[in-house]
Design an enzyme around this catalytic site. Structure first.
Site, PDB file in Angstrom:
ATOM      1  N   ASP A 257       0.822  -1.213   0.000  1.00 20.62           N
ATOM      2  CA  ASP A 257       0.000   0.000   0.000  1.00 20.62           C
ATOM      3  C   ASP A 257       0.857   1.264   0.000  1.00 20.62           C
ATOM      4  O   ASP A 257       0.382   2.339  -0.367  1.00 20.62           O
ATOM      5  CB  ASP A 257      -0.927   0.002   1.209  1.00 20.62           C
ATOM      6  CG  ASP A 257      -1.950  -1.106   1.056  1.00 20.62           C
ATOM      7  OD1 ASP A 257      -1.618  -2.253   1.395  1.00 20.62           O
ATOM      8  OD2 ASP A 257      -3.054  -0.823   0.557  1.00 20.62           O
ATOM      9  N   LYS A 268      -0.921  -5.344   4.011  1.00 20.20           N
ATOM     10  CA  LYS A 268      -1.934  -5.887   4.917  1.00 20.20           C
ATOM     11  C   LYS A 268      -1.308  -6.542   6.147  1.00 20.20           C
ATOM     12  O   LYS A 268      -0.287  -7.227   6.029  1.00 20.20           O
ATOM     13  CB  LYS A 268      -2.774  -6.908   4.130  1.00 20.20           C
ATOM     14  CG  LYS A 268      -3.930  -7.517   4.849  1.00 20.20           C
ATOM     15  CD  LYS A 268      -4.873  -6.504   5.435  1.00 20.20           C
ATOM     16  CE  LYS A 268      -5.376  -5.507   4.418  1.00 20.20           C
ATOM     17  NZ  LYS A 268      -5.991  -4.291   5.001  1.00 20.20           N
TER      18      LYS A 268
HETATM   19  O1  MRU Z   1      -7.339  -3.039   3.143  1.00 22.39           O
HETATM   20  P1  MRU Z   1      -7.178  -3.322   1.674  1.00 22.39           P
HETATM   21  O2  MRU Z   1      -7.997  -4.468   1.204  1.00 22.39           O
HETATM   22  O3  MRU Z   1      -7.332  -2.081   0.836  1.00 22.39           O
HETATM   23  O4  MRU Z   1      -5.656  -3.770   1.570  1.00 22.39           O
HETATM   24  C1  MRU Z   1      -5.115  -4.106   0.328  1.00 22.39           C
HETATM   25  C2  MRU Z   1      -3.742  -4.606   0.409  1.00 22.39           C
HETATM   26  O5  MRU Z   1      -3.128  -4.686   1.468  1.00 22.39           O
HETATM   27  C3  MRU Z   1      -3.079  -4.937  -0.891  1.00 22.39           C
HETATM   28  O6  MRU Z   1      -2.140  -5.962  -0.736  1.00 22.39           O
HETATM   29  C4  MRU Z   1      -2.374  -3.686  -1.408  1.00 22.39           C
HETATM   30  O7  MRU Z   1      -3.276  -2.625  -1.512  1.00 22.39           O
HETATM   31  C5  MRU Z   1      -1.754  -3.889  -2.691  1.00 22.39           C
HETATM   32  S1  MRU Z   1      -2.951  -3.897  -3.958  1.00 22.39           S
HETATM   33  C6  MRU Z   1      -2.288  -3.971  -5.450  1.00 22.39           C
END
Ligand code: MRU
Length: 378
Positions: A257, A268
């Site tokens: 992210d 995550k």
């Molecule tokens: O909380 P989320 O579902 O938005 O988290 C998403 C993630 O952690 C993904 O691994 C990350 O955004 C990379 S997406 C290409």
């Protein structure tokens, strides 16, 4: 070409998330004042398309995770600013929405990046602000598809290399959360090399981490791999270490992210533990990222990346279907104190390498700058 992803049904009658023209966000075909998204909260049980008619709808879609995943969050914010401009086509009107949209989720840096990109346009004088924002929101989406394609083309070399070293055997990839087509506009980041490997005939299998508490692995990654015909197996989050100890994982690939200039990676919650287990077992741990996810202004991920804390209900309850009906079940005692950190940071030293649209590099400032020399002095 129609961008309605509802139309991307493959011959087996399933949604094909890697179809060339699959999109996770698009302008409604017969009404360009409406943006449409897939309501990811309902997957895998129901495929529903939602209309976003106001920038507040876009804000809710991001904050309440109808859409999620760093690149898609950014794209949704860009389309949110288009909706704001439709309502009030003045720089002041769009600016008011930008302030709120940029705050809707704190960790994924693509959100800030997309809002800043559109605001630069707003702050530049010119005619027809609405059309200019619409074109740029569309460009953000189209560019994201090409970026994912680049990540896939570079990352597939890692899987080809493993396949060469164990001829006739399956290449086992472990992934966490959903960094797939659903998290981007198409192809995904962590999944792009996997999809490309499968297309090239590599015998690839994916261990899908369930990814508590919101289960992006079991509900989204497993669903999209299934839709694309990629062999996979769902495991609980705590299984990764065991699989690695028993030689059942060849490589870990996750998304991110926010990646700092020095290669620290926020992803995550639980990603860090996978990186530790991978290091202990001598298994390569790669992170796939579009350059839009690099925060060139931060260096130390643990100190500087804001970690989103979400509703405790995501931990105390599980969602699913029961007797064919949507169901929400509390699994904890009513008064159990809960914390719900949504992300953690994996330090660069635990990351074997980064997979970007421009190529592979070390998870380090020098590694990133070799691929993005223009960012030496941002
Ligand atoms: O909380 P989320 O579902 O938005 O988290 C998403 C993630 O952690 C993904 O691994 C990350 O955004 C990379 S997406 C290409």
């Amino acid at each position: 070409m129609a961008r309605d992803s509802a139309m991307q049904i493959n011959p087996a009658g399933r949604l094909s998330v890697t179809a060339e023209n699959f999109r996770t966000i698009w302008l409604k075909q017969d009404d360009p004042t409406v943006v449409q998204i897939i309501d990811q909260r309902l997957l895998p049980h129901e495929y529903a398309v939602r209309d976003l008619r106001t920038w507040q709808d876009a804000d809710t879609a991001i904050a309440d995770m109808y859409v999620r995943g760093a690149p898609l969050i950014g794209a949704t914010a860009a389309w949110g600013l288009y909706l704001a401009a439709l309502e009030d086509p003045t720089p002041a009107g769009v600016r008011a929405a930008a302030g709120t949209l940029a705050q809707s989720r704190p960790t994924a840096v693509n959100l800030r990046w997309a809002v800043e990109r559109i605001m630069q346009l707003v702050d530049t004088s010119g005619d027809n602000l609405v059309a200019r924002i619409r074109n740029d929101a569309q460009a953000i989406c189209d560019e994201d598809v090409e970026i994912s394609r680049g990540i896939g083309n570079h990352g597939v070399a890692l899987l080809e290399d493993i396949a060469r070293r164990k001829p006739g055997e399956t290449v086992n990839v472990l992934t966490h959360c959903n960094a797939g087509s659903l998290a981007t506009i198409n192809y995904g980041t962590a999944t792009a090399p996997i999809y490309f490997a499968a297309e090239r005939g590599i015998d690839v299998h994916v261990w899908v981490d369930e990814t508590r508490p919101r289960n992006q692995g079991s509900q989204l990654t497993a669903w999209e791999l299934s839709a694309s015909g990629v062999p996979h197996t769902l495991v609980v989050d705590n299984a990764g270490g065991h699989l690695m100890q028993h030689g059942m994982v060849d490589i870990v690939i996750t998304g991110t992210d926010r990646t700092t200039r020095c290669g620290d990676v926020a992803n995550k919650i639980g990603t860090y533990l996978k990186a530790l287990a991978a290091r202990d077992n001598g298994i390569p741990f790669y992170v796939a990222l579009p350059s839009t996810t690099i925060d060139w202004h931060s260096r130390d991920g643990i100190a500087e990346i804001p970690i989103e804390e979400r509703d405790p209900e995501e931990v105390s309850h599980v969602y699913g279907v029961c007797d064919g009906r949507p169901a929400r079940v509390r699994t904890t005692a009513q008064d159990t104190p809960i914390s719900n950190f949504a992300f953690d940071v994996t330090p660069a030293r635990l990351v074997s390498g980064l997979i970007t649209e421009r190529g592979l590099c070390d998870a380090s400032e020098e590694g990133l700058l070799q691929l993005f020399p223009e960012m030496r002095h941002p």
